[in-house]
Design a protein around this motif. Structure first.
Motif, short mmCIF file in Angstrom:
data_model
loop_
_atom_site.label_atom_id
_atom_site.label_comp_id
_atom_site.label_asym_id
_atom_site.label_seq_id
_atom_site.Cartn_x
_atom_site.Cartn_y
_atom_site.Cartn_z
N ILE A 331 0.83 -1.18 -0.06
CA ILE A 331 0.03 -0.04 -0.08
C ILE A 331 0.86 1.28 -0.14
CG2 ILE A 331 -1.83 1.23 1.29
CD1 ILE A 331 -2.82 -1.40 2.13
N ALA A 332 1.89 1.28 0.84
CA ALA A 332 2.97 2.31 0.88
C ALA A 332 3.70 2.50 -0.36
CB ALA A 332 3.65 2.21 2.19
N GLY A 333 3.91 1.13 -1.33
CA GLY A 333 4.93 1.52 -2.35
C GLY A 333 6.26 1.33 -2.18
N ALA A 334 6.64 0.85 -0.92
CA ALA A 334 8.12 0.59 -0.65
C ALA A 334 8.39 -0.26 0.46
CB ALA A 334 8.72 1.98 -0.53
N ARG A 335 9.36 -0.90 0.48
CA ARG A 335 9.72 -1.98 1.64
C ARG A 335 10.47 -1.08 2.78
NH1 ARG A 335 9.11 -6.99 0.34
NH2 ARG A 335 9.08 -7.76 -1.43
N ILE A 336 9.68 -0.61 3.58
CA ILE A 336 10.01 0.22 4.57
C ILE A 336 10.31 -0.14 6.03
CG2 ILE A 336 8.92 2.32 3.59
CD1 ILE A 336 6.64 1.82 5.27
N PHE A 337 9.93 -1.65 5.99
CA PHE A 337 10.15 -2.10 7.28
C PHE A 337 11.18 -3.48 7.41
CE2 PHE A 337 5.78 -0.69 7.41
CZ PHE A 337 5.53 -0.01 8.72
N PRO A 338 11.78 -3.66 8.46
CA PRO A 338 12.82 -4.56 8.51
C PRO A 338 12.04 -5.98 8.47
CG PRO A 338 12.56 -3.73 10.63
CD PRO A 338 11.76 -2.84 9.90
N GLU A 370 14.63 13.27 5.74
CA GLU A 370 13.70 12.58 4.61
C GLU A 370 14.53 11.49 4.04
OE1 GLU A 370 11.97 14.95 1.77
OE2 GLU A 370 10.37 15.44 3.18
N PHE A 371 13.99 10.19 3.74
CA PHE A 371 14.54 9.24 3.13
C PHE A 371 13.91 8.87 1.85
CE2 PHE A 371 14.74 8.22 7.67
CZ PHE A 371 16.12 8.15 7.67
N ASP A 372 14.72 8.87 0.84
CA ASP A 372 14.32 8.64 -0.59
C ASP A 372 14.16 7.21 -0.78
OD1 ASP A 372 13.76 8.87 -3.28
OD2 ASP A 372 15.78 9.43 -3.86
N LEU A 373 12.79 6.97 -1.06
CA LEU A 373 12.23 5.57 -1.15
C LEU A 373 12.54 4.86 -2.70
CD1 LEU A 373 9.02 5.74 0.93
CD2 LEU A 373 11.22 5.18 1.75
N THR A 374 13.00 5.75 -3.43
CA THR A 374 13.65 5.16 -4.66
C THR A 374 14.89 4.78 -4.87
OG1 THR A 374 13.90 7.57 -5.49
CG2 THR A 374 11.63 6.62 -5.93
N ASP A 375 15.55 4.96 -3.61
CA ASP A 375 17.12 4.79 -3.59
C ASP A 375 17.08 3.45 -2.74
OD1 ASP A 375 19.64 4.46 -3.40
OD2 ASP A 375 20.15 6.56 -2.75
N SER A 377 19.63 2.26 -1.11
CA SER A 377 20.63 2.69 0.14
C SER A 377 20.01 3.29 1.12
CB SER A 377 21.85 3.41 -0.36
OG SER A 377 21.57 4.55 -1.01
N GLU A 378 19.01 4.25 0.61
CA GLU A 378 18.30 4.92 1.78
C GLU A 378 17.08 4.22 2.27
OE1 GLU A 378 17.77 8.53 2.30
OE2 GLU A 378 19.86 8.44 1.72
N LEU A 379 16.60 3.17 1.47
CA LEU A 379 15.74 2.33 2.02
C LEU A 379 16.24 1.34 2.97
CD1 LEU A 379 13.35 1.07 -0.97
CD2 LEU A 379 12.62 1.89 1.10
N ALA A 380 17.39 0.97 2.98
CA ALA A 380 18.28 0.14 3.68
C ALA A 380 18.43 0.81 4.85
CB ALA A 380 19.42 -0.55 3.11
N ARG A 381 18.77 2.08 4.96
CA ARG A 381 19.07 2.88 6.26
C ARG A 381 17.61 3.05 6.95
NH1 ARG A 381 23.32 5.53 3.06
NH2 ARG A 381 21.80 6.83 2.28
N LEU A 382 16.68 3.27 5.95
CA LEU A 382 15.28 3.54 6.97
C LEU A 382 15.00 2.10 7.83
CD1 LEU A 382 12.66 5.05 7.26
CD2 LEU A 382 11.88 4.38 4.96
#
Length: 984
Positions: A331-338, A370-375, A377-382
């Protein structure tokens, strides 16, 4: 074979009359009937015959023949006319190969009148169109630039050639219909009496017809003979419709994605233009962000009046590893959780505010990053940040935490809503989990679901048996009627591959298998089995799966209940529906709460301002900073006197015991001076500088503490700050360290000062003598007090104060008397008793009946000898008051020894130099460093709410804090309601 159906009221002899009449007109209308039978069109529904209640009236019976279907734009190969026939068995008549059922002339007349009126409306419409055509053309050219591009709609509309073909078929059909003239039926009707018996015996073919509706319409359909030619026309048609619906949905989704891409590009161009021109557009805060702010305020709200938080939010619940977090990520459009294989990853509630934006970014509530969800590396940091915050929120000895982590995700095409991801419900507690972890998770889930306005997004793993579900029981208990529950079946691809009985998933999505009810049921695909797949890859896979799914083609899955896009749209729609229905009621509740709190404040604290905890802290912070600034008002003399006194107090014992007393045991003056020089040099090179720095550190903080204590005596003093100020003083004192170079500089100065034995004038000589006398008198007072404590009260005190000596006091007194005899016989006795002297004293005491050991005698001798030595030194200092002249002469042939005065002068001078150096270090460096440390401590306190809760306490603080929170919540709710009403 074509059918002509005639509706009317007929007697027993009508059958033969109809046959005769139809034979006469068969030749005249053979052309028309042939045309009807040659029409090559299709109609999707075959009308049936319904038999309704029959009744007799004057030996007449009424039958109805009708169709319950609307006429389509296409037609069947054979035509049959249907018109509100009375449902009585009516025999079908064969007219040269074409069965004819007679129509009533009244109905034919009504049909003609309706057609005539329609034609009149046509002329009126044509006239209106012709008259307004010119005006419309002008307006169209004027509005043309504002009309959006609708070229994409051509893909969803039929071509003009198809419409023309359908129109021509309809016109040809209407022209081929010939109605009988008025009175024709009466003139051709034979005598009814001859046919009475014949009609009663006849059985009409219409008896076997099954009409579903008796609606008065004209319909077209296939004959029963032709219907049997095809095996399953309805099934084939259903498959065609489903395939067409899926294609339309896919095209619609592509169009939405295209518009989102255009929107994103336009947003980027606008931002680039802003950067170049320097003009920024003031973007209005979105509704979902305003609503999220309200929920953030409510998350930490604790009311004594029990005003509950009943605002809607989407609560995502499910069993562990059921695809709960993956669904939220889709739904959020990105893998934001561990992520973890079989391991519990969600250990705390995570509130995710979803909103639409030009860029796909995420950030935490308490951070501006802000974390860029298209990157990637940023997703990994998030994900690492989320995992770290979860572990940090979990207290020691626990597995899960109730502390909510708040974050925002924005991106193009994201549906606006607020979701709360909760830990998955587990079946068994492992050895690494804390006790009662399973119950803690269930209690947490129930707490969020018990909100009557919370939307429950129940996630169920489709690849597992329904009997293994834990979450459905909890959902059933919380929402038994399913008024706010949406059921989501994940891993639909695995379901299709492993499903033996297709009707099982049909039962699940129909709400017939699980013991719970829901508003809607969805089937989604949230992964391909590889955790590294991107969300876009999974969405493509999901789209292809449902497009080719056998369950979808068989009608088990419906287009509107598949894929996460439809799920997110449905959840968002329900979310905003509940928000609009409940937000005003919640605002009224907080309005009443605010009134109650304001009334309590006016009655309890009528003369005080409403300052919450942070406002009180800011006020205390200002007072503390003013107090540290007041250190600059301390004079140089006050600083030096304080340093000098503390340095001497800290080192006096060492000087007397380790330098002065041992050196005084020398046999001659030269040996005395040598011993003093050596011991002073060793002292100056060793512990003296370090002790002086410690004295400076203590004095600085003592002065600051003194200023704080003096402020408490002021009339404006507020006791609520006392605990906070004490904590700030203690914390800053622990963090403050003196400059390391100061010790080295002091060492050089002190060594040079102690090496200088020169007393410049009589005034300084007198100062040295005075310092020596004051020091010796203070030491004598300390020694005498200690001896008094050891020997007990004197005779006068015993009589006047009714005090008595203990047995130990008597032993000390007798031992002191024996030791005084030794000193009286030998005034220049050494500081240590000889062995024979110890034996003699012990023997004498034994003879007096006092049994003591040698340690007892040595301890008593230590204080007795020091009393004797200090008295002797004090007498010598008095003799040296006028010895400055002899000092200048070198004490030659004077018989006066004033080396002690020179020693105390050197010590006095060292104290002056050290005190002055410490004062300069305090004024120039250390006071500023302390001020900086205090500011850092205050800053740390301001960021630690738990610390402030312990330091600023009381009903006054909690009431003001609660009142401020309620006002903020009410203001934010009213602002949100106002914006919501504008959007409506």
């Amino acid at each position: 074979m074509s059918h002509i159906i005639i509706r009317g009221r007929f007697g027993p002899l009508c059958e033969e009359c109809v046959k005769i009449a139809t034979r006469r007109i068969a030749l005249k209308q053979s052309k028309s009937v042939a045309v009807f039978s040659r029409l090559n069109s299709t109609f999707p529904y075959n009308p049936t015959y319904i038999r309704s209640k029959a009744y007799k009236n004057d030996n007449l019976q009424q039958f109805t023949y009708g169709s319950g279907s609307q006429v389509s734009k296409t037609f069947l190969p054979q035509i049959r006319f249907v018109h509100n026939v009375i449902p009585r068995p009516l025999k079908t008549l064969n007219i040269t190969g074409a069965p004819v059922i007679v129509l009533n002339h009244r109905q034919i007349g009504k049909l003609a009148r309706v057609v005539g009126r329609v034609l009149k409306i046509r002329y009126f419409v044509l006239g209106t169109v012709a008259g307004g055509g010119v005006v419309l053309n002008q307006k169209y050219e004027e509005w043309k630039q504002y009309i959006p591009d609708i070229e994409w709609m051509k893909d969803y509309l039929p071509e003009s050639e198809t419409l023309d073909h359908v129109k021509n078929n309809v016109l040809r059909t209407l022209r081929s219909i010939h109605l009988p003239e008025k009175g024709w039926f009466t003139s051709h009707l034979p005598d009814l009496k001859g046919y009475k018996d014949l009609l009663s015996k006849s059985s009409l073919a219409v008896t076997n017809l099954d009409l579903r509706r008796s609606v008065p319409i004209i319909g077209f359909g296939r004959s029963s003979d032709d219907e049997s030619a095809k095996k399953n026309p309805e099934k084939e048609k259903m498959e065609e419709i489903q395939e067409e619906m899926m294609n339309i949905q896919m095209r619609y989704q592509k169009e939405v994605e295209r518009l989102e891409a255009e929107n994103k590009d336009l947003r980027k161009q606008l931002l680039i233009k802003e950067e170049k021109t320097g003009k920024k557009v003031n973007w209005r805060k979105s509704l979902i962000d305003m609503y999220s702010d309200v929920l953030d305020e409510l998350s930490g709200y604790d009311s004594t009046y029990n005003t509950q938080d009943y605002l809607p939010r989407v609560v995502v619940v499910g069993d562990q590893s059921s695809g709960k977090t993956s669904t939220l990520e889709m739904i959020a459009g990105a893998r934001i959780f561990p992520r973890g294989s079989g391991e519990m990853m969600t250990r705390a509630p995570v509130k995710v505010t979803l909103s639409e934006g030009p860029y796909h970014v995420a950030k935490f509530k308490d951070s501006s990053k802000e974390f860029d969800l298209t990157d990637e590396s940023e997703l990994a940091r998030l994900r690492s940040e989320v995992e770290m915050r979860m572990k940090k929120s979990v207290q020691e000895g626990q597995t899960v935490s109730k502390e909510c982590i708040s974050m925002t995700v924005k991106g193009p095409g994201i549906q606006r809503m607020v979701l709360v991801d909760l830990p998955g419900i587990i079946s068994t507690e492992t050895s690494v989990m804390a006790k009662d972890t399973r119950e803690d998770i269930k209690d947490m889930v129930r707490t969020y679901m018990e909100n009557p306005n919370a939307i429950i997004l129940c996630i169920q793993d489709g690849s597992l048996d329904a009997e293994r579900s834990n979450v459905t029981d909890i959902v059933r208990e919380t929402d038994p009627h399913g008024k706010r529950t949406i059921f989501v079946l994940t891993k639909a691809d695995m379901v299709e591959n492993n499903l033996v009985k297709p009707e099982r998933i049909k039962q699940i999505l129909a709400g017939q298998l699980f013991p719970m009810n829901a508003l809607a049921y969805f089937a989604v695909v949230t992964g391909k089995g590889n955790s590294n797949d991107s969300i876009q890859t999974i969405k493509e896979y999901e789209k292809q799966f449902f497009q080719k799914s056998k369950l979808f083609k068989d009608g088990v899955l419906k287009p509107s209940t598949t894929n996460t896009q439809n799920l997110s749209m449905s959840v968002s729609e329900l979310f905003w529906k509940m928000v609009k229905e409940t937000v005003e009621q919640q605002a009224d509740a907080f309005k009443a709460q605010r009134f109650n709190l304001e009334t309590e404040w006016k009655n309890t604290f009528p003369r005080l301002r409403e300052l919450d905890r942070m406002e009180l802290f800011e006020k205390a912070k200002g007072e503390i900073l003013d107090e540290i600034i007041n250190l600059s008002q301390v004079t140089a003399k006050e600083w030096e006197d304080a340093f000098s006194k503390k340095i001497w107090d800290k080192n006096a014992s060492h000087i007397f015991e380790s330098i002065y007393l041992p050196a005084a045991q020398a046999q001659n003056l030269g040996e005395l001076n040598t011993n003093i020089d050596v011991k002073l040099a060793k002292w100056a090179s060793g512990v003296l500088p370090k002790r002086c720095v410690e004295v400076g550190w203590d004095t600085l903080h003592d002065e600051f503490q003194r200023i704080v204590e003096e402020d408490k005596k002021g009339k404006d003093h507020d006791e609520i700050f006392d605990q906070l100020k004490l904590a700030v003083v203690a914390t800053s004192k622990a963090k403050h360290h003196w400059e390391s170079k100061a010790e080295d500089s002091l060492r050089v100065m002190q060594k040079n000062t102690l090496d200088d034995k020169t007393i410049p004038d009589k005034q300084h000589w007198d100062m040295a003598v005075k310092f020596m006398e004051e020091t010796l008198r203070e030491k004598l007072q300390q020694t005498e007090n200690k001896l008094k404590e050891m020997t007990g009260p004197s005779t006068s005190e015993q009589w006047l104060s009714w005090q008595y000596k203990t047995e130990q006091h008597k032993q000390r007194d007798q031992a002191k008397a024996e030791l005084d005899k030794i000193l009286s016989r030998e005034p220049s006795h050494k500081s240590v008793l000889a062995a024979d002297e110890l034996t003699t004293v012990k023997r004498n005491l034994h003879s007096q009946g006092v049994e003591v050991d040698q340690e007892f005698i040595k301890e008593t001798w230590h204080h007795v000898y020091r009393q004797h030595f200090v008295k002797k030194s004090l007498s010598q200092a008095q003799e040296c008051r006028k010895g400055f002249y002899y000092y200048k002469e070198g004490f030659s042939d004077s018989g006066l020894d004033c080396s002690d005065v020179v020693l105390f002068w050197r010590l006095h001078r060292m104290l002056q130099v050290t005190s002055n150096a410490l004062r300069q270090q305090v004024v120039n460096n250390e006071a500023r460093r302390l001020e900086r440390i205090i500011k850092e401590v205050l800053e740390e306190y301001s960021e630690n709410k738990n610390t402030l809760k312990t330091l600023l306490t009381g009903r006054r603080v909690t009431l003001a804090e609660e009142l401020k929170t309620v006002r903020q919540i009410q203001d934010k709710l009213e602002e949100f309601i106002q914006a919501l009403n504008k959007e409506k």
